[in-house]
Structures are given as C-alpha cells and as structure tokens.
Write an enzyme that holds these catalytic residues in place. Structure first.
Site, PDB file in Angstrom:
ATOM      1  N   GLU A 192       0.874  -1.178  -0.055  1.00 32.98           N
ATOM      2  CA  GLU A 192      -0.023   0.022   0.071  1.00 32.98           C
ATOM      3  C   GLU A 192       0.824   1.215  -0.055  1.00 32.98           C
ATOM      4  O   GLU A 192       1.460   1.515   0.911  1.00 32.98           O
ATOM      5  CB  GLU A 192      -0.847   0.061   1.338  1.00 32.98           C
ATOM      6  CG  GLU A 192      -2.081   0.813   1.236  1.00 32.98           C
ATOM      7  CD  GLU A 192      -1.691   2.235   1.453  1.00 32.98           C
ATOM      8  OE1 GLU A 192      -1.549   3.162   0.667  1.00 32.98           O
ATOM      9  OE2 GLU A 192      -1.941   2.392   2.642  1.00 32.98           O
ATOM     10  N   CYS A 226      -1.181   9.307   2.930  1.00 34.04           N
ATOM     11  CA  CYS A 226      -1.042   8.823   1.656  1.00 34.04           C
ATOM     12  C   CYS A 226      -1.998   9.189   0.421  1.00 34.04           C
ATOM     13  O   CYS A 226      -1.769   9.321  -0.561  1.00 34.04           O
ATOM     14  CB  CYS A 226      -0.672   7.338   1.564  1.00 34.04           C
ATOM     15  SG  CYS A 226      -2.083   6.353   2.035  1.00 34.04           S
TER      16      CYS A 226
END
Length: 369
Positions: A192, A226
C-alpha cells in the site's frame, strides 16, 4: 489452532475490548509521536480499527464457510466448492504516519483469516509501537501474534525470512525493496504505497467549500497522509480567489499561529523534516513556510507555480506543503498528468459532468472523488 471461526472471533473481541480499555493511553502515545489531538486520534485511528473488528466479527461466519462454485463439464457430475484457508505465517510492516490504525487494521484482517502474524511497527513512532506491543501481548499468545520492534535493519532481517504473505504500507522506494525480497520466495504480498495525488479545480467549482475540503484533506495529520492531495491544478480564472480562500480556511482550522493550535500535528522525525525543508529551496512561498526544528513544527505552506522538474514536484511531498499550479487550457492538465505515475488518489472539483467524466475515464488511479 487458528482454524475454527469461533477461535478467531473470540480473539478479535478480546482485541477490541483491550483497545477500548486503553483508548486514552493510545491517544497519549499518538500525541507524543505526532502531536495528534484526541479527536483526530479517535477519528483517524482507533474508530477505524474498531469498525474493522466489528465488520470481521459480523462477516466471518459467512466468509469462512465453503462456497459453492459452478461445476466444469470436465468434472460432471459433481458438486464443487471453494474452501477458504489462511495463507499461514504472515509479516506486517507498518508506517509511522497513522501508526496505530495502519498496524492494527491489517492485523485484524490477518487474524480474522486465521493466520499467524509477526508485526513490525515503525521505529519513528516509538510510543505507539510500545503500546501496540503491550496490547498484543495481553490479547495473543506469542505463537499466534508477535511484535518485533526495531529499525530498518530489523525489517531487513525479517524480509530475509520465508513468509506465506507480506503486507507493507509505506513509501514507493521501500516498497520496491519489499517486493524484491518477497520475489525471492515467490511470496504473495500487498503493497500500500502513496504517490503524487493531483487535485484539479476548474472555474465552476464553488470556491469556499472547495478550499475548506482541500485544507482538511491536505493538512490532516500535518499532511502525512498517503491519499492527501499532493498538488493543485487550478483554472487560472479562479486561482487567486482560491488561494485567498485556502489561507482563510487554514486560519479557521488552525488559527493565526498554527504552532499554538492543539489541532495541528507535527512531522514525525528529523530526516523527513529536513527533506520537506529542502524541498522549499528556491520556491515561491505565498503563505506559511514557518518551521521549528526543536519540535518538528512545519506550518501549512502554499507554493505558487513550482517548476515541474523541481524536487517538490518529483516525489510525493507527504507533508504540509501544497503547490498550486495554474492552467489555462485542458491540454495543459494532460501534459502535467500524463508524465506522472498513476496516483493513489485523484480529486476533481467541478460542476461540469463532461469534464469530470473525461478525467475519470482518461486516467488510472486508486480512488477518485
């Protein structure tokens, strides 16, 4: 031992009970590591873990039973099933930006699926890492879930081992190292990663609410998210108005002096603080730019039209710096987006459905809003 559904559910219930019991302690550790407020710690960390546990407990009896599958002519006459099974011994390497949530959420999934787990939390959130270790030692036998604390050399040693599955959350550069290590043993993995997520604002967007939402998404957790908007692409006609409104919304959210705000976080560690500061060299700062090295304070910062080949526009910023780039034609948007890697997130503020559809159909991304 981990195969029965009841065993897994009981462990998940025990984990939730311990998290609820120690919620205030968790908030304190997050404040020590990242200066997160209690409200932000609740909404972006503990609540998400608790919801994940609730979901797994509810769905596990269904997910863990054999599923009928359509038969092939080759197997006629037969009844066919897919039997769910754990991968086995799994490794979770978690990051420092949401150190509780991004460690516990994949752990919940791994335990629910019947795996044994080794967790390596980030050394850059040491207080949170410590409480995670403490919680896990209360809830799980060490043969079931174990926490290994340490720096990147510890992670490197762990990656040399053979695992049945690896879950990594972090930067693209480290993701490549993890992928390489996983390939040695053909180990399946989930990476991820982040990226430079664009936020496109055309002349039809409502300026005030657009600015408010951008400020929330960008400066939550001091920009260390993110899926935060990495840079703005704004129609030249509204750029000045939007810039002024962004400044207004920053002050509404965090006050005139953000360093005094209980709701404004800090950069996690020295190396990242220095990287962010260096990325502002030779840039046209139109708001903010204040820093305090002693407490890793880095104020909300707006940068006007940075050069596209500058350091600021090459890698994910992952901090409270927002470059604002103006465009006059839609071709200019394409020139900027087409030369960049596919982003994790993709944001569009517009009232023109055709414009939105063209962007969503023309580019690949993890999630678009």
């Amino acid at each position: 031992v981990t195969l029965p559904t009841a065993f897994r559910i009981n462990k998940l219930k025990a984990l939730k009970k311990e998290i609820v019991k120690r919620e205030k302690d968790i908030y304190e550790t997050l404040n020590k590591d990242l200066r997160k407020s209690g409200f932000e710690s609740m909404t972006s960390e503990t609540v998400l873990v608790e919801k994940e546990i609730n979901k797994m407990i509810k769905m596990l009896p269904l997910w863990n039973r054999p599923h009928r599958a359509k038969s092939s002519l080759i197997n006629f006459p037969s009844k066919d099933y897919i039997l769910p099974e754990p991968y086995g011994n799994t490794l979770i390497i978690s990051p420092w930006n949401y150190p509780f949530q991004l460690t516990l959420t994949p752990l919940v999934g791994a335990v629910a699926a019947g795996n044994t787990v080794v967790v390596k939390p980030s050394e850059f959130a040491p207080h949170t890492s410590g409480i995670i270790k403490s919680i896990i030692e209360v809830v799980f036998d060490q043969e079931h879930v174990a926490v290994v604390e340490g720096d990147e050399s510890t992670a490197s040693i762990l990656l040399q081992k053979k695992w049945d599955y690896i879950m990594f959350t972090g930067s693209t550069s480290v993701g490549k190292i993890v992928a390489k290590a996983a390939a040695e043993h053909l180990t399946p993995s989930t990476l991820e990663l982040g990226g430079k997520s664009p936020c496109i604002v055309d002349e039809t967007a409502p300026v005030s609410i657009t600015a408010k939402r951008i400020v929330w998404g960008k400066f939550l957790n001091c920009g260390q998210t993110c899926i935060a908007p990495d840079y703005l692409l704004v129609d030249d006609k509204i750029k000045d108005r939007l810039t002024q409104e962004l400044i207004i919304q920053i002050k509404k959210a965090f006050g005139e002096n953000q360093q005094d705000s209980a709701d404004y976080g800090r950069i996690a560690h020295q190396k990242h603080f220095n990287k962010l500061k260096d990325s502002l060299n030779n840039q046209n700062i139109i708001y903010g730019g204040q820093t305090d090295k002693k407490e890793f304070f880095f104020g909300p910062t707006l940068v006007d039209n940075p050069l596209l080949d500058s350091e600021l526009m090459q890698e994910e910023i992952f901090g409270p710096i927002l470059p604002i780039i103006s465009y006059k034609t839609e071709d200019e948007i394409h020139k900027i987006l087409s030369v960049r890697e596919r982003p994790l997130a993709f944001y569009v503020f517009s009232k023109r459905k055709k414009f939105i559809d063209q962007l969503f159909q023309g580019y690949s991304f993890g999630g678009g809003v």
